[in-house]
Design a protein around this motif. Sequence first.
Motif, PDB file in Angstrom:
ATOM      1  N   VAL A  22      46.855 -31.963 -60.774  1.00 29.34           N
ATOM      2  CA  VAL A  22      46.288 -31.778 -59.441  1.00 29.34           C
ATOM      3  C   VAL A  22      47.120 -30.724 -58.726  1.00 29.34           C
ATOM      4  CG1 VAL A  22      45.621 -32.845 -57.269  1.00 29.34           C
ATOM      5  CG2 VAL A  22      45.560 -34.186 -59.380  1.00 29.34           C
ATOM      6  N   GLY A  33      42.315 -30.914 -60.804  1.00 28.23           N
ATOM      7  CA  GLY A  33      41.866 -31.144 -59.437  1.00 28.23           C
ATOM      8  C   GLY A  33      42.570 -30.162 -58.518  1.00 28.23           C
ATOM      9  N   VAL A  40      43.132 -29.420 -54.355  1.00 24.16           N
ATOM     10  CA  VAL A  40      42.922 -29.837 -52.971  1.00 24.16           C
ATOM     11  C   VAL A  40      43.786 -28.984 -52.055  1.00 24.16           C
ATOM     12  CG1 VAL A  40      44.659 -31.688 -53.153  1.00 24.16           C
ATOM     13  CG2 VAL A  40      42.930 -31.772 -51.336  1.00 24.16           C
ATOM     14  N   GLN A  84      40.627 -30.373 -48.050  1.00 28.92           N
ATOM     15  CA  GLN A  84      39.464 -29.684 -48.607  1.00 28.92           C
ATOM     16  C   GLN A  84      39.598 -29.674 -50.128  1.00 28.92           C
ATOM     17  OE1 GLN A  84      38.880 -25.609 -47.379  1.00 28.92           O
ATOM     18  NE2 GLN A  84      37.094 -25.315 -48.676  1.00 28.92           N
ATOM     19  N   TRP A  85      38.799 -30.497 -50.802  1.00 31.25           N
ATOM     20  CA  TRP A  85      38.782 -30.528 -52.259  1.00 31.25           C
ATOM     21  C   TRP A  85      37.873 -29.414 -52.779  1.00 31.25           C
ATOM     22  CZ3 TRP A  85      41.540 -33.223 -55.794  1.00 31.25           C
ATOM     23  CH2 TRP A  85      42.272 -34.335 -55.346  1.00 31.25           C
ATOM     24  N   THR A 128      37.320 -29.434 -56.162  1.00 29.20           N
ATOM     25  CA  THR A 128      36.793 -30.058 -57.376  1.00 29.20           C
ATOM     26  C   THR A 128      36.273 -31.443 -57.040  1.00 29.20           C
ATOM     27  OG1 THR A 128      39.021 -30.885 -57.895  1.00 29.20           O
ATOM     28  CG2 THR A 128      38.334 -28.809 -58.926  1.00 29.20           C
ATOM     29  N   SER A 129      35.258 -31.858 -57.747  1.00 25.49           N
ATOM     30  CA  SER A 129      34.707 -33.201 -57.565  1.00 25.49           C
ATOM     31  C   SER A 129      33.854 -33.538 -58.779  1.00 25.49           C
ATOM     32  CB  SER A 129      33.862 -33.286 -56.293  1.00 25.49           C
ATOM     33  OG  SER A 129      33.402 -34.611 -56.088  1.00 25.49           O
ATOM     34  N   SER A 163      35.467 -39.195 -59.627  1.00 25.15           N
ATOM     35  CA  SER A 163      36.818 -38.662 -59.571  1.00 25.15           C
ATOM     36  C   SER A 163      36.792 -37.268 -58.966  1.00 25.15           C
ATOM     37  CB  SER A 163      37.437 -38.591 -60.971  1.00 25.15           C
ATOM     38  OG  SER A 163      38.698 -37.947 -60.933  1.00 25.15           O
ATOM     39  N   LYS A 164      37.886 -36.935 -58.254  1.00 26.47           N
ATOM     40  CA  LYS A 164      38.036 -35.583 -57.735  1.00 26.47           C
ATOM     41  C   LYS A 164      38.479 -34.608 -58.828  1.00 26.47           C
ATOM     42  CE  LYS A 164      37.092 -36.506 -53.416  1.00 26.47           C
ATOM     43  NZ  LYS A 164      35.841 -35.991 -52.788  1.00 26.47           N
ATOM     44  N   ALA A 203      46.231 -37.591 -51.059  1.00 24.38           N
ATOM     45  CA  ALA A 203      44.924 -37.264 -51.622  1.00 24.38           C
ATOM     46  C   ALA A 203      45.022 -37.067 -53.128  1.00 24.38           C
ATOM     47  CB  ALA A 203      44.371 -36.001 -50.955  1.00 24.38           C
ATOM     48  N   ASP A 231      40.595 -41.964 -56.361  1.00 24.36           N
ATOM     49  CA  ASP A 231      39.636 -41.141 -57.085  1.00 24.36           C
ATOM     50  C   ASP A 231      40.247 -39.825 -57.547  1.00 24.36           C
ATOM     51  OD1 ASP A 231      39.985 -40.068 -54.596  1.00 24.36           O
ATOM     52  OD2 ASP A 231      37.857 -39.718 -54.190  1.00 24.36           O
ATOM     53  N   ALA A 232      41.589 -39.771 -57.670  1.00 22.93           N
ATOM     54  CA  ALA A 232      42.238 -38.513 -58.052  1.00 22.93           C
ATOM     55  C   ALA A 232      43.069 -38.720 -59.314  1.00 22.93           C
ATOM     56  CB  ALA A 232      43.062 -37.983 -56.896  1.00 22.93           C
TER      57      ALA A 232
END
Length: 742
Positions: A108, A163, A165, A172-173, A175-176, A180-181, A214, A219-220
Amino acid sequence: MTVIKPQQTGADPASADNRKVVLLIQLLTNVDESAPTCASTMTGDEEWTVSVPSPRIQGVALQSLDREVGGPCPQTLYRPVPANDGPFATVTEPAPEFTSGRTGLDAVLVLDRSGSMSSTDGGATSRLDKLKTATNQFVAMWNTLRNTESITGAIQSPEDHIGVVFFDDSLQWLTSGVGSKLVPFTGSTPATLSAALNPVTLGGATSIGDGLEAATGADALPASGGPNRRVVLLMTDGAQNTPRFAFADGGQIKTSDDAGNITNPTPLPKQPFQLYSVTVGNEFGPDAPINQALANITGGYSLNTTHPAAELDAFFLQALQNFHKFSTVETMRVIQDKTLYTAPFQTTFPVTSSTTRLAFNLTPQPGQQGGVRLELTPPGGGAPMIFVAPTWNTSGAISDGFRLPLPGGNNGFGEWKMRVLSNNDGKNPVPFNFVLLGDDVTLNSSLGAANAEYAVGGKIKLTAQINDFGKTLKGLNSQAGAIVKAIVVSPGNNVGDVLSDSAAQPSPSPAGDNGTAAQNKLAAILSADAGALKQNQNEVILRDDGSPASGDDKANDGIYTASVPAEFEGHYNFVFLVQGKSDSGGQFVRQQIRTVHVRSLPDPAKTQYTSNIVTIDGGKAVVIVATPKNVLGGKMGPGWANYFWFNVQGQAPVKPKDNLDGTYTVQIPFTGDPPKVSLHFLPEPIYRPDGFVPPAGTLTSGNSIGDDIIGNGPAGPGQPWWKRWWWLILIVLLLLFLLRRK
């Protein structure tokens, strides 16, 4: 058989769970080395059984080697057996085989888009745009590593996930995925993420805690215990100025609550994982050690640059190499230079016989016209290979790679030639960064600084170690043509003195991203004089001689050491270069970049005080002015008011006023005799907001830097009247004595 265990000096760092073990099996009796062709003596397959009581083996990566490097048998050098020249070792049961040589990677990227990222650092491109370029190169190189990592020829990369963010005072993500992000990393990921990066705009305040929460949310980043290695890459350019705040405490990364309170901080979920931090700008005061501690506490490391246009992308690739170091990918070259259309940059680099692939990134600095091309010529005079940037990469950067041996049979062993060609026929040179990664199955390096908290007046310990088939490579200091050194870029003056001695007024903060008064004052100083903070550059040789001068613990153990004095507060950047000849692979080269932040801590003997008794509203008060200095006499400077506390018997702790000139003032009312006052410094790299008040029992003799300031302080203009006039009182008493005798 040799066993290389996790956390063994020089071994791969593996995952945060330290689950990697390397078994080196040398079947010396299976080949007739008296025959010119090294004929096999095996009459059939051999089966080896490796059992582990607990936990179970989750996967196995195999690499088959032989000595058919070229010339008559036996050769002393090893090569990975090519895909068309088996046989190969295989896994029968029950654990799966990692044909790529590594486990999967879940990463991430937590990236800063706060208002301070608008800075151009004196150039034409903002920090945010430079960050976008660095992120593109990170993703492109990851894709290159995936495309070239198969051992058997067919691409069988593990299931990687990414991921991204961005944070300021919101999230502000980019990826999604489903539930899961994080999204699976595929061949289309570089172009997809590049398109998603373009519309990212500047935001407001800086909340690193929100970004990290985050990244590790439900969900990451996956929880520990899964098959993949889990890492976080944090990039920020400023101090945290809005909740939630993040810091290292008690062996974990923790965050404040939404109001900024740190009394009962919350540990980030899903620890342990590894965090690598990349910071931009002239960090000083409490923020730099806080950001460094976030990485150090997880087994990662931090990198800092004050020249993001020149170095940010190289730092991101350095982090990526360590993400993949669970396999055998290492940095071979890091080059920052310029090229001309009429005089192209050129150099050479060696590749060992045991290298299976090369991957590289060439990035021209922003604003260059025409772009660049990369030309690589294999050993033995092969045809040059030309590489250009893909159309989706608007920065003109080139990320590519290939497996060895090359088509046509060239094994790539030996000295490669490299040229950087400019497409611009003008006279202006084109600055560029070049990073070369190699996958070498017999050589493993460990280059860096000892993981510690460094302070002014101490020494930074650098170490370098090359493992050849799991054994340390000795004798490099005496080997002809070998190099074991580090380029050291260090502060050339004390930032505390620069801040204290300047009359500059603080600059306005970027919109929505408020800095402290000390940070804004430094910004004003650097705006008026970009060279106000000096830098020194020199080289140190790392030696394996057991001498106190080099800081080496034991002579001839294959661990090379240098000791670098820490004279000023700030970031010390080290570029390691080790080059020599190994027994198993021949000539090699390895490089690494590392950053160490050196703190300025107050020294009781150097810190100065003045005090004065004043009358306020009919009562008395003592006014104390403290000038904290480190052990070498450098001023701590402004920015530390939340970490200095005056303690008075029977009263609550008192925070001083930061005068922004290196002094701190406190006014303490009293009745009767002046009270006993002590000064304390809270050294832990923990974020302390303006509303922080030390809990009971926090101020102790262990963090005191002055126990009785009024009673034991040096005499001077701010001292009580009886200290300032003691000599006059003594003379009057002496005259009275003489008159009385007459």
